[in-house]
Design a protein around this motif. Sequence first.
Motif, PDB file in Angstrom:
ATOM      1  N   GLY B  93       1.217  -1.322   0.258  1.00 30.50           N
ATOM      2  CA  GLY B  93      -0.206  -0.178   0.243  1.00 30.50           C
ATOM      3  C   GLY B  93       0.330   1.368   0.358  1.00 30.50           C
ATOM      4  O   GLY B  93       0.271   2.210  -0.286  1.00 30.50           O
ATOM      5  N   ALA B  94       1.774   0.789   0.348  1.00 32.70           N
ATOM      6  CA  ALA B  94       3.146   2.414   0.831  1.00 32.70           C
ATOM      7  C   ALA B  94       3.366   3.213  -0.446  1.00 32.70           C
ATOM      8  O   ALA B  94       4.088   4.222  -0.854  1.00 32.70           O
ATOM      9  N   LEU B  95       3.497   2.567  -1.864  1.00 31.84           N
ATOM     10  CA  LEU B  95       3.925   3.226  -2.656  1.00 31.84           C
ATOM     11  C   LEU B  95       2.477   3.581  -4.064  1.00 31.84           C
ATOM     12  O   LEU B  95       1.785   2.730  -4.142  1.00 31.84           O
ATOM     13  N   ASP B  96       3.088   4.553  -4.778  1.00 33.37           N
ATOM     14  CA  ASP B  96       1.788   4.793  -5.587  1.00 33.37           C
ATOM     15  C   ASP B  96       1.879   4.313  -6.763  1.00 33.37           C
ATOM     16  O   ASP B  96       2.783   4.439  -7.277  1.00 33.37           O
ATOM     17  N   PRO B  97       0.368   3.478  -6.726  1.00 36.72           N
ATOM     18  CA  PRO B  97       0.045   2.950  -8.259  1.00 36.72           C
ATOM     19  C   PRO B  97       0.580   3.386  -9.512  1.00 36.72           C
ATOM     20  O   PRO B  97       0.616   2.781 -10.244  1.00 36.72           O
ATOM     21  N   ARG B  98       0.570   4.418  -9.127  1.00 39.28           N
ATOM     22  CA  ARG B  98       0.315   5.189 -10.316  1.00 39.28           C
ATOM     23  C   ARG B  98       1.690   5.968 -10.890  1.00 39.28           C
ATOM     24  O   ARG B  98       1.818   6.824 -11.770  1.00 39.28           O
ATOM     25  N   MET B  99       2.544   5.675 -10.709  1.00 39.79           N
ATOM     26  CA  MET B  99       4.256   6.610 -10.165  1.00 39.79           C
ATOM     27  C   MET B  99       4.852   5.446 -11.019  1.00 39.79           C
ATOM     28  O   MET B  99       5.258   5.003  -9.925  1.00 39.79           O
ATOM     29  N   ALA B 103      10.325   7.936 -10.591  1.00 38.18           N
ATOM     30  CA  ALA B 103       9.512   8.687 -10.240  1.00 38.18           C
ATOM     31  C   ALA B 103       9.283   8.296  -8.369  1.00 38.18           C
ATOM     32  O   ALA B 103       9.683  10.089  -7.928  1.00 38.18           O
ATOM     33  N   ILE B 104       8.833   7.772  -8.516  1.00 38.00           N
ATOM     34  CA  ILE B 104       8.791   6.861  -6.701  1.00 38.00           C
ATOM     35  C   ILE B 104      10.554   8.112  -5.907  1.00 38.00           C
ATOM     36  O   ILE B 104       9.833   8.533  -4.981  1.00 38.00           O
ATOM     37  N   GLU B 107      11.505  11.254  -5.789  1.00 43.18           N
ATOM     38  CA  GLU B 107      10.353  12.016  -5.615  1.00 43.18           C
ATOM     39  C   GLU B 107      10.706  13.415  -4.026  1.00 43.18           C
ATOM     40  O   GLU B 107      10.827  14.196  -4.172  1.00 43.18           O
ATOM     41  N   PRO B 108      10.882  12.507  -3.351  1.00 53.05           N
ATOM     42  CA  PRO B 108      11.884  13.093  -1.889  1.00 53.05           C
ATOM     43  C   PRO B 108      12.777  13.884  -2.295  1.00 53.05           C
ATOM     44  O   PRO B 108      12.976  15.455  -2.202  1.00 53.05           O
ATOM     45  N   TYR B 141       6.051  -0.336 -13.379  1.00 52.88           N
ATOM     46  CA  TYR B 141       5.835   0.053 -12.022  1.00 52.88           C
ATOM     47  C   TYR B 141       5.172  -0.685 -10.629  1.00 52.88           C
ATOM     48  O   TYR B 141       5.807  -2.404 -11.009  1.00 52.88           O
ATOM     49  N   HIS B 143       2.710  -2.521  -8.878  1.00 48.26           N
ATOM     50  CA  HIS B 143       2.640  -3.957  -8.950  1.00 48.26           C
ATOM     51  C   HIS B 143       3.186  -4.127 -10.223  1.00 48.26           C
ATOM     52  O   HIS B 143       2.806  -5.650 -10.130  1.00 48.26           O
ATOM     53  N   ARG B 157      13.447   4.647  -1.753  1.00 46.51           N
ATOM     54  CA  ARG B 157      12.710   6.142  -1.682  1.00 46.51           C
ATOM     55  C   ARG B 157      13.409   6.479  -0.023  1.00 46.51           C
ATOM     56  O   ARG B 157      13.613   8.177  -0.044  1.00 46.51           O
TER      57      ARG B 157
END
Lengths: 321, 312
Positions: B93-99, B103-104, B107-108, B141, B143, B157
């Motif tokens: 759940g912790a990773l944005d599924p559409r990035m 990019a993940i 991002e920081p 991605y 998933h 990350r």
Amino acid sequence: MSRPAVKRFILARCAQASIVLLVMSFVIYSLIGLMPGDPIDLMIASNPGATPEVVAHLRAIYGLDQPILLRYAHWLAAALQGDFGFSRTHSQPVMVVLLPALLQTCKLMLSSFVLSAALAFLLGIWASLKPGGIADTIISLFAFAGISVPVFWLALMLILVVAVNWHALPASGISTVGDASLRDQVRHLILPVTTLALANTGQFTRFVRAAMIETLRMDHIRTARAKGAGERRVVLIHALRNAMIPVVTVMALSFGSLFSGALITETMFAQPGMGKMIYDAILGNDFNLALTGLLFATLVTLLSNLLADLAYSWLDPRIAL
Amino acid sequence: MTPLVALDGIRVQFPAGRRTLTAVQDVSLHVNPGETLALVGESGSGKSTIGNVIAGLQRPTTGAIRLRGQLLEKATTRSARRDIQIIFQDPFGALDPRMPVSAIIAEPLRIQRLGTSAERAARTADLADQVGLPRDALNRYPHEFSGGQRQRIAIARALAPQPALIVADEPLSALDVSIQSQILNLLGALQQAHGLAYLFISHDLAVVNHLADRVAVLYLGRLVEVAPRAELFASPSHPYTTALLESMPRIGHRHRRAVAIHGEMPSPLDPPPGCVFHTRCPKAQAVCRVEPPRLDPAPGRPAQVAACHFKA
């Protein structure tokens, strides 16, 4: 999502869409054929002197003495060559009647759709930031009002208050006679667009709010905050894109229905659009016009769904085309 | 030596209907540079809340957080994210599924405006290498990855802005046992390479024994014992710690039931008076029901502090 895959997907869907259109054309054609009465009945209704021979002759001219399958085959052969026939009630080719109505509908529908989508995103996101808060309560109340208030009542109230009492805007029509300015046309669009947009805004807002509340609770939103992302970035980049799927579905579906189903609004504000045109065509047994109009509405629905499917795979990489 | 991060009298309360739930009660803790502090306790003991407070995800009701001696206020927490990062339990759940993964991880860096985009891309590839992700992972991605690989993405990350402390909130619990040891070894190797400090939140004492320098034991939102790992495992001072260690399954030892604790942890909505552990404590006396014990050094062991009237 690779380019060839997208191309293949679009081609496959276009093939599907043409089959759907073909089937729909047959279904609509049969339904119109099944309606009691035919154009000849309407033509001779005002002419009591018509003899049975004249009636039979007229039927033969229009081809109405042939079986329905044969008539459909003739219509289809012509339609495939781009000839959609002649509108009986307007005495003009169907396209000449349909295109201005389509243009008017586009103006009305696109502007109300854009307006309601923009408002829905604004209000839905705002409401979702603090579920149960003051903003959420007021926005939800507004959304429910938009969904539950009948369109004809809203239209009447707008006409009564804005047009009749305040004299602020014209009550109906598309332009003032002798005034061809854009400003005048826009003034005529404001009330019908508002009426159409309010109902949709309510529905869209509910969906945006629900999807956003669900997404904002997800773990990856917490991750985004842990990365140090500001609230704006968390809401607009991480949450909104993930919340878009149900929203896009609802918007695509209602976009198709907007094109054929705005009859009440078009009637109340005397807007010569597709809904009114199809309705009049069916009542007047003008089957060429009704058929083509309905097929156009089908086409728009199919296209907007195709666009929605393309949008899904762009929004969510887990969805393969 | 100035601690890297110090918590001073942290209390966290949540509204629960008309009542107030105190998740964390007057916790003072510190993490030294480069060390691993393990935070252990049952579910609901406030471990994750403390982790979230340190990572800036939860504002404490009262108390202060210091980073290298400097008080973290609202104005300074944004830049403190560079120094404190967090890894979560659920890598699904912790990773944005559409990035995409690149990019993940980057991002920081983007948020902190570190480096040019070319530098960030190079750093992202380097981080992926460090955590053992395949090179082609960056364009894919979340998933498309297994749980262990996703946890590697989450670690990359967290490493991106070169933090001094990583809060690891049960980073192994969602993973298969065989993958757990891989991730554990990775965390150890990264600590060696970068001089990282960890706040390692866990309920798995075997893992804690493997990697912690010091251990802090929480019960009902209160610290009951803080000690260097060896002392804590060899001679626990607080009866709760003793009970926790006894409950650890060990090969070749028959499970001794002598000090096993009974019952449930009391509700944090309605904590017992006096020592919060007295309802389940085998050593409880009259004083325990009235007087809350202070966190004091155990007799003869200055580095080991415990909150008990009858500490061993």
